[in-house]
Scaffold this active site. Structure first.
Site, PDB file in Angstrom:
ATOM      1  N   ASP A 528     -12.384  -7.064  18.655  1.00 40.34           N
ATOM      2  CA  ASP A 528     -13.466  -8.017  19.301  1.00 40.34           C
ATOM      3  C   ASP A 528     -14.737  -7.187  19.144  1.00 40.34           C
ATOM      4  OD1 ASP A 528     -13.694  -6.249  21.716  1.00 40.34           O
ATOM      5  OD2 ASP A 528     -11.761  -6.532  21.808  1.00 40.34           O
ATOM      6  N   GLU A 608       1.250   2.858 -12.599  1.00 40.20           N
ATOM      7  CA  GLU A 608       0.960   2.237 -11.297  1.00 40.20           C
ATOM      8  C   GLU A 608      -0.204   3.252 -10.911  1.00 40.20           C
ATOM      9  OE1 GLU A 608       4.671   0.177  -9.147  1.00 40.20           O
ATOM     10  OE2 GLU A 608       4.699   2.285  -9.167  1.00 40.20           O
TER      11      GLU A 608
END
Length: 715
Positions: A528, A608
């Site tokens: 928030d 990777e």
């Protein structure tokens, strides 16, 4: 001047670049809300017409004028007990009697932005503040309504300070931050619901004659609902139509309510939850509501989001990290959970450094007797047995590699199996005569008590002082249930608890002004604007699955900027869903946030690892467009189940980053197209994917043909 008082018609008009907000002191002294929307220059009260309506009573001051009723007038701050039977912003009880009748007393316009004691607020000292004082002389109550204008984000901020100016005690039973009245219109409410690991899914609810409410009873803003909503005309889209955002700068229990009344007028009210709220004020005392920022757009949700993103980045989040590039981090949690030692951490750090990562974050398990999640919380001293030495020695070794170092804390919690709880059981919330309610086998410390905040802060600051800590991840892993404090009346506890959390964060920033804090509450359970005042980024969700994250980050983007969303590449099969997604897809999704990794890079293949190095290089190169650019949602994953697409565009509109994530794959597929947004029509754009040049007008109006790749979840 962004705030003007017209002495002739008694209107006060607040103006941003693309909006106007107006109130009017009427002939009887009531403060009416006359308008909010696109810019206007006249008294909008001509839209108001009274009727003699049955069962809509008339204030005594109106005499025999039965056309004047507060039950049908648009009011700036409606209260209970004066003949308005709709949703109210304020309810006050005095001597056991509820009721209030607020009339205009005075107002003033001053340079600078107001502040609110103990609460986060929007910052802008170039603006002006409007204070309007309403009073009920008989009740001994004054309400000071606060307003400021943030012109560059088309935002108006609101708050209220309720004061007891009488002799006896008054009790606030409801005290909202904002109320908005609309004389007419057919609206949708866009709100964002969810649950742990599935936060902020966009929901569209028509506003009807039934009272509708969302909010949190959990002591935090919660995973279930977010204190950000949009009121929109029903035809509003991403690019067209009128809409208004309400963003509450508060991290505790809250409520948003709205309804259409019997006369087809709409009212919306937002603020602190009135349940478990019974706030006593003695003579001379006051209550300060959290601030609410409201913003208007005539051009759909994209513009509204741009307003909100700019507001958070430039006017809410403060400190050196508000606009500064955040380091690419690796968090050890999903790599090791509690099973780590110094050698494992150093091995992770070395590999991360080689692949372009810039910070190691040590998550839960480094302190006290914390060998699992059933014990040790509250004992904020280093477990040197587990780390094989002091924290400072570990940090120094990590720093010598060229990496920053960060640490996880959960200061609001305590385990019963801890030294803190054995010494100070009174620090934890528990109902008298009852056994405590456990969640994750932990209890909540009473942060409504300053002494508890100070005690925990002193313990944690000793740890931070002992080593070169540059980042804190502050977690909070349960809701507040059995709330009872030894230090204040029970109707004040949840509000004061939230202020205690803010107090703790401000103490950290005062002592360590260069500290980067990431908020977290089991992921996005306290995502928030109140937390973003202190923490420039928040862990968006405990769900790190790339496909699930597209939906979570889509909803989050309506209110909060990309830079605020903590987002990491994690291992596959994903630890929450078991899904396997390509490493490239995981990085594309994670780059739509404050980028990082949450896996053991040592377990990756050589190919990777090469890909990870390219990812970190790419993020550093693209940081400006991703974090400082404008964000456009090109598809809605709640509707389009085939792919999700979003676009970042630099503010000069010369560069853009298009991201596409495949959600489902079909045999004999149809061609897929997406239209870009926010480009300059006459600029030529080079597409790095197909090595071709396109006119901005072509990309926006004709779109782009998406490449096809076989396989699942490509990006």
């Amino acid at each position: 001047m962004p705030i003007l008082f017209n002495e002739i018609d008694n209107t006060i008009t607040l103006t941003t670049k693309n909006s106007s907000y107006q109130m009017k002191i009427d002939k009887y002294g009531y403060l009416l809300h006359t308008y909010y929307g696109a810019p206007i220059e006249s008294d909008m009260s001509y839209l108001i017409r009274g009727f003699d309506r049955g069962f809509s009573g008339n204030p005594y001051v109106a005499g025999n004028d039965r056309t004047y009723s507060l039950d049908q007038l648009p009011l700036e701050y409606p209260v209970e007990g004066n003949g308005d039977f709709r949703l109210t912003a304020l309810s006050v009880k005095e001597a056991g009697v509820s009721g209030l009748d607020l009339l205009y007393k005075t107002h003033r316009i001053e340079k600078g932005k107001y502040s609110l004691k103990g609460l986060p607020t929007v910052q802008d000292q170039e603006t002006v503040t409007l204070s309007v004082v309403l009073e009920d002389k008989a009740k001994g109550v004054e309400v000071e309504l606060k307003y400021s204008v943030i012109e560059d984000t088309d935002t108006i901020t609101r708050a209220a300070i309720i004061k007891n100016v009488g002799e006896g005690e008054i009790i606030l039973q409801n005290a909202a931050s904002v109320s908005l009245d609309f004389l007419y219109g057919d609206f949708n409410l866009i709100h964002f619901q969810g649950r742990h690991a599935h936060e902020r899914e966009k929901v569209v609810t028509p506003i009807t004659y039934a009272d509708f409410s969302i909010g949190s009873r959990r002591g935090t803003s919660s995973h279930q609902h977010n204190p950000f909503v949009i009121i929109a005309d029903k035809e509003t889209t991403e690019d067209t139509g009128s809409c208004i955002a309400l963003m509450l700068l508060y991290s505790g229990s809250f409520a948003f309510r709205c309804a259409k009344d019997q006369y087809d007028q709409t009212r919306a009210v937002m603020g602190v939850l009135d349940e478990r709220f019974d706030y006593s004020l003695l003579k001379g005392e006051e209550f300060v509501t959290p601030e609410c920022a409201i913003s208007f757009s005539l051009n759909g949700f994209s513009t509204l989001s741009h307003n909100s993103h700019k507001l958070v980045r430039e006017h809410i989040t403060h400190g050196p990290w508000a606009l500064k590039r955040r380091p690419i981090l690796i968090n050890n949690w999903e790599a090791t959970y509690f099973d780590f030692n110094k050698n494992k951490l150093i091995k992770i750090a070395k590999q991360a450094k080689e692949l372009g990562v810039e910070m190691l974050v040590l998550d839960d398990g480094w302190f006290g007797n914390r060998w699992d999640d059933n014990r040790g919380l509250g004992d904020w001293f280093v477990n040197e047995e587990k780390l094989g030495g002091t924290l400072s020695s570990l940090v120094e070794e990590v720093n010598e590699m060229g990496l920053k170092f960060g640490l996880w804390i959960e200061p609001e919690m305590v385990n019963e199996d801890s030294l803190l709880y054995k010494e100070h059981p009174e620090f934890a919330f528990t109902l008298p005569g009852h056994k405590p309610i456990r969640s994750r086998n932990q209890l909540v410390l009473d942060f409504s008590q300053t002494k508890v905040v100070e005690y925990i802060f002193n313990m944690i600051s000793k740890v931070i002082d002992s080593a070169h800590i540059e980042y804190i991840k502050m977690d909070m892993n349960r809701s507040l249930a059995d709330v009872c404090s030894q230090d204040c009346s029970q109707g004040k506890v949840l509000y004061k608890y939230t202020l205690g959390v803010y107090d703790f964060l401000q103490r950290l920033l005062n002592r360590y002004p260069n500290l980067l804090i990431e908020g977290c509450s089991g992921g996005g359970g306290r995502f928030d604007a109140g937390m973003l005042y202190y923490t420039p980024q928040i862990w968006t969700s405990d769900n790190t699955d790339a496909i699930e994250r597209t939906l979570i980050q889509y909803g989050t983007s309506f209110a909060y900027p990309i830079s605020s969303m903590g987002s990491h590449v994690s291992a596959v099969p994903n630890h929450q869903t078991g899904r396997i997604t390509p490493l490239n897809t995981r990085s594309v999704v994670a780059m739509a946030g404050s980028f990082g990794y949450e896996l053991d890079l040592n377990k990756l293949s050589i190919e990777e690892k090469d890909e990870v190095k390219k990812q970190t290089d790419s993020f550093k190169e693209l940081y400006e467009v991703i974090h400082n650019g404008l964000y456009y949602r090109l598809t809605d994953p709640t509707v389009n189940k085939e792919f999700v697409s979003y676009l970042n565009v630099t503010t000069d509109r010369k560069e853009a980053l298009l991201s596409i994530v495949t959600l489902s794959t079909q045999g004999n597929p149809l061609n897929k197209y997406v239209r870009l947004k926010g480009l300059e029509e006459n600029i030529n754009y080079y597409n790095s994917f197909d090595k071709k040049v396109y006119k901005g007008s072509s990309l926006m109006h004709g779109g782009i043909l998406l490449p096809y790749e076989s396989g699942e979840y490509n990006a």
